[in-house]
Design an enzyme around this catalytic site. Structure first.
Site, mmCIF file in Angstrom:
data_model
loop_
_atom_site.group_PDB
_atom_site.id
_atom_site.type_symbol
_atom_site.label_atom_id
_atom_site.label_comp_id
_atom_site.label_asym_id
_atom_site.label_seq_id
_atom_site.Cartn_x
_atom_site.Cartn_y
_atom_site.Cartn_z
ATOM 1 N N LYS A 25 1.214 3.739 43.933
ATOM 2 C CA LYS A 25 -0.040 3.598 43.158
ATOM 3 C C LYS A 25 0.178 3.997 41.699
ATOM 4 C CE LYS A 25 -2.479 6.441 45.684
ATOM 5 N NZ LYS A 25 -1.547 6.950 46.719
ATOM 6 N N ARG A 81 -10.932 8.669 48.053
ATOM 7 C CA ARG A 81 -10.058 9.075 49.161
ATOM 8 C C ARG A 81 -10.855 9.465 50.394
ATOM 9 N NH1 ARG A 81 -5.303 10.532 45.874
ATOM 10 N NH2 ARG A 81 -3.539 10.979 47.201
ATOM 11 N N ARG A 102 11.417 11.882 44.904
ATOM 12 C CA ARG A 102 10.710 12.277 43.685
ATOM 13 C C ARG A 102 10.694 13.811 43.558
ATOM 14 N NH1 ARG A 102 4.637 10.247 42.636
ATOM 15 N NH2 ARG A 102 4.190 11.656 44.374
ATOM 16 N N ARG A 132 7.026 18.680 41.383
ATOM 17 C CA ARG A 132 5.759 18.712 42.139
ATOM 18 C C ARG A 132 5.978 19.440 43.456
ATOM 19 N NH1 ARG A 132 2.468 13.075 42.143
ATOM 20 N NH2 ARG A 132 1.689 14.037 44.056
ATOM 21 N N ARG A 191 0.140 15.329 54.168
ATOM 22 C CA ARG A 191 -0.574 14.419 53.249
ATOM 23 C C ARG A 191 -0.772 13.051 53.904
ATOM 24 N NH1 ARG A 191 3.260 14.869 48.257
ATOM 25 N NH2 ARG A 191 1.976 13.216 47.359
HETATM 26 P P1 B4P Z 1 3.605 6.752 43.814
HETATM 27 O O1 B4P Z 1 3.166 6.132 45.084
HETATM 28 O O2 B4P Z 1 3.374 6.009 42.558
HETATM 29 O O3 B4P Z 1 2.921 8.139 43.927
HETATM 30 P P2 B4P Z 1 1.359 8.410 43.874
HETATM 31 O O4 B4P Z 1 0.542 7.221 44.031
HETATM 32 O O5 B4P Z 1 1.198 9.141 42.603
HETATM 33 O O6 B4P Z 1 1.113 9.225 45.180
HETATM 34 P P3 B4P Z 1 0.312 10.495 45.564
HETATM 35 O O7 B4P Z 1 -0.689 10.046 46.582
HETATM 36 O O8 B4P Z 1 1.361 11.450 45.991
HETATM 37 O O9 B4P Z 1 -0.368 11.204 44.349
HETATM 38 P P4 B4P Z 1 -1.812 11.610 43.894
HETATM 39 O O10 B4P Z 1 -1.513 12.083 42.540
HETATM 40 O O11 B4P Z 1 -2.800 10.521 44.041
HETATM 41 O O12 B4P Z 1 5.157 7.040 43.782
HETATM 42 C C1 B4P Z 1 5.866 7.802 44.701
HETATM 43 C C2 B4P Z 1 7.361 7.676 44.450
HETATM 44 O O13 B4P Z 1 7.815 6.421 44.910
HETATM 45 C C3 B4P Z 1 7.792 7.753 42.987
HETATM 46 O O14 B4P Z 1 8.917 8.577 42.861
HETATM 47 C C4 B4P Z 1 8.138 6.338 42.598
HETATM 48 O O15 B4P Z 1 9.151 6.256 41.631
HETATM 49 C C5 B4P Z 1 8.601 5.767 43.923
HETATM 50 N N1 B4P Z 1 8.362 4.343 44.029
HETATM 51 C C6 B4P Z 1 7.247 3.682 43.628
HETATM 52 N N2 B4P Z 1 7.370 2.353 43.889
HETATM 53 C C7 B4P Z 1 8.597 2.190 44.490
HETATM 54 C C8 B4P Z 1 9.303 1.058 45.009
HETATM 55 N N3 B4P Z 1 8.802 -0.175 44.971
HETATM 56 N N4 B4P Z 1 10.511 1.261 45.580
HETATM 57 C C9 B4P Z 1 11.065 2.519 45.639
HETATM 58 N N5 B4P Z 1 10.448 3.627 45.147
HETATM 59 C C10 B4P Z 1 9.227 3.464 44.577
HETATM 60 O O16 B4P Z 1 -2.313 12.816 44.841
HETATM 61 C C11 B4P Z 1 -1.717 14.108 44.873
HETATM 62 C C12 B4P Z 1 -2.655 15.121 45.555
HETATM 63 O O17 B4P Z 1 -3.849 15.338 44.726
HETATM 64 C C13 B4P Z 1 -3.241 14.719 46.920
HETATM 65 O O18 B4P Z 1 -2.372 15.025 47.996
HETATM 66 C C14 B4P Z 1 -4.551 15.576 46.960
HETATM 67 O O19 B4P Z 1 -4.288 16.910 47.302
HETATM 68 C C15 B4P Z 1 -5.026 15.562 45.514
HETATM 69 N N6 B4P Z 1 -6.019 14.484 45.244
HETATM 70 C C16 B4P Z 1 -5.806 13.425 44.394
HETATM 71 N N7 B4P Z 1 -6.897 12.611 44.384
HETATM 72 C C17 B4P Z 1 -7.804 13.167 45.245
HETATM 73 C C18 B4P Z 1 -9.103 12.770 45.673
HETATM 74 N N8 B4P Z 1 -9.693 11.652 45.226
HETATM 75 N N9 B4P Z 1 -9.758 13.560 46.570
HETATM 76 C C19 B4P Z 1 -9.208 14.691 47.027
HETATM 77 N N10 B4P Z 1 -7.964 15.117 46.668
HETATM 78 C C20 B4P Z 1 -7.260 14.359 45.784
#
Ligand code: B4P
Length: 195
Positions: free
Chosen positions: A14, A89, A128, A134, A146
């Site tokens: 994402k 979420r 990552r 992180r 998660r």
């Molecule tokens: P991404 O998948 O881009 O990571 P993300 O969306 O930021 O995921 P996440 O769910 O962890 O984060 P969020 O900040 O929303 O990438 C992951 C990895 O994969 C990277 O290293 C990338 O380089 C790699 N990658 C991407 N595409 C690839 C491909 N095609 N091939 C290979 N590798 C690839 O949430 C973090 C925390 O915040 C949650 O757990 C929760 O505690 C809190 N939170 C956030 N929003 C919330 C909400 N609305 N309500 C309640 N809690 C919330």
């Protein structure tokens, strides 16, 4: 105004795809994860509370993230549209978002849902975690928690948008550029339909 949700489990790409999509379509990127991490970095009371939950792989309370999104919407009255990343979420967050966007008469055009296997998610997040600093990425148990929270509380949010025919599944495995092209194809067809 053209509003999109980028949906999918933790590690589905994402954040990665949001950066490219917001640049191409001139959308304002709203990532609740980024907003929370900024609060943590600034050591605000909200950030300190959020960190305790995020470090365990738990979700932050609905009222906290809804408040953050509401403020962000009000702070960007003139943008062409929003890309919501990591929000909503929970069902309560989806209902709150509907109400906020109703006020702007700018509903969600589509929910783009990235489909990635659990094995690949864990692999990506641990990788990552080696460099991101992180604390929620470097522990296998926290990552599994998660994903469990996603399956239990977040995956059902898609049903909210399915009823309105707004969910589009996109294969989230492959190169970043391949996935980006697939997302753009879906968005372009919706922009055309709208025009
Ligand atoms: P991404 O998948 O881009 O990571 P993300 O969306 O930021 O995921 P996440 O769910 O962890 O984060 P969020 O900040 O929303 O990438 C992951 C990895 O994969 C990277 O290293 C990338 O380089 C790699 N990658 C991407 N595409 C690839 C491909 N095609 N091939 C290979 N590798 C690839 O949430 C973090 C925390 O915040 C949650 O757990 C929760 O505690 C809190 N939170 C956030 N929003 C919330 C909400 N609305 N309500 C309640 N809690 C919330």
């Amino acid at each position: 105004m053209f509003n999109l949700i980028l949906f999918g489990p933790p590690g589905s790409g994402k954040g990665t795809q949001s950066e490219k999509l917001t640049a191409k379509y001139n959308l304002k990127h709203l990532s609740t994860g980024d907003l929370l991490r900024s609060e943590i970095q600034n050591k605000t009371p909200l950030g300190n509370e959020a960190k305790k939950l995020m470090d365990k792989g738990h979700l932050v309370p609905d009222e906290v993230v809804i408040g953050m999104i509401s403020t962000a919407l009000d702070s960007n009255p003139k943008c062409d549209g929003f890309l919501f990343d990591g929000f909503p979420r929970t069902s309560a967050q989806a209902e709150a978002l509907d109400k906020l966007l109703d006020l702007k008469k700018a509903p969600i055009a589509a929910m783009l849902a990235l489909d990635v296997s659990e094995e690949e998610l864990v692999k990506r997040l641990l990788k990552r975690g080696e460099t991101s600093g992180r604390s929620d990425d470097n522990n296998d148990m926290v990552i599994r928690e998660r994903i469990e929270q996603y399956n239990r509380k977040t995956a059902p949010v898609a049903d909210h948008y399915k009823e309105a025919g707004k969910v589009v599944m996109v294969k989230g495995e492959g190169s970043v550029d391949e996935i980006f092209s697939a997302l753009c194809k879906e968005i372009n067809s919706r922009i055309k339909t709208k025009a």
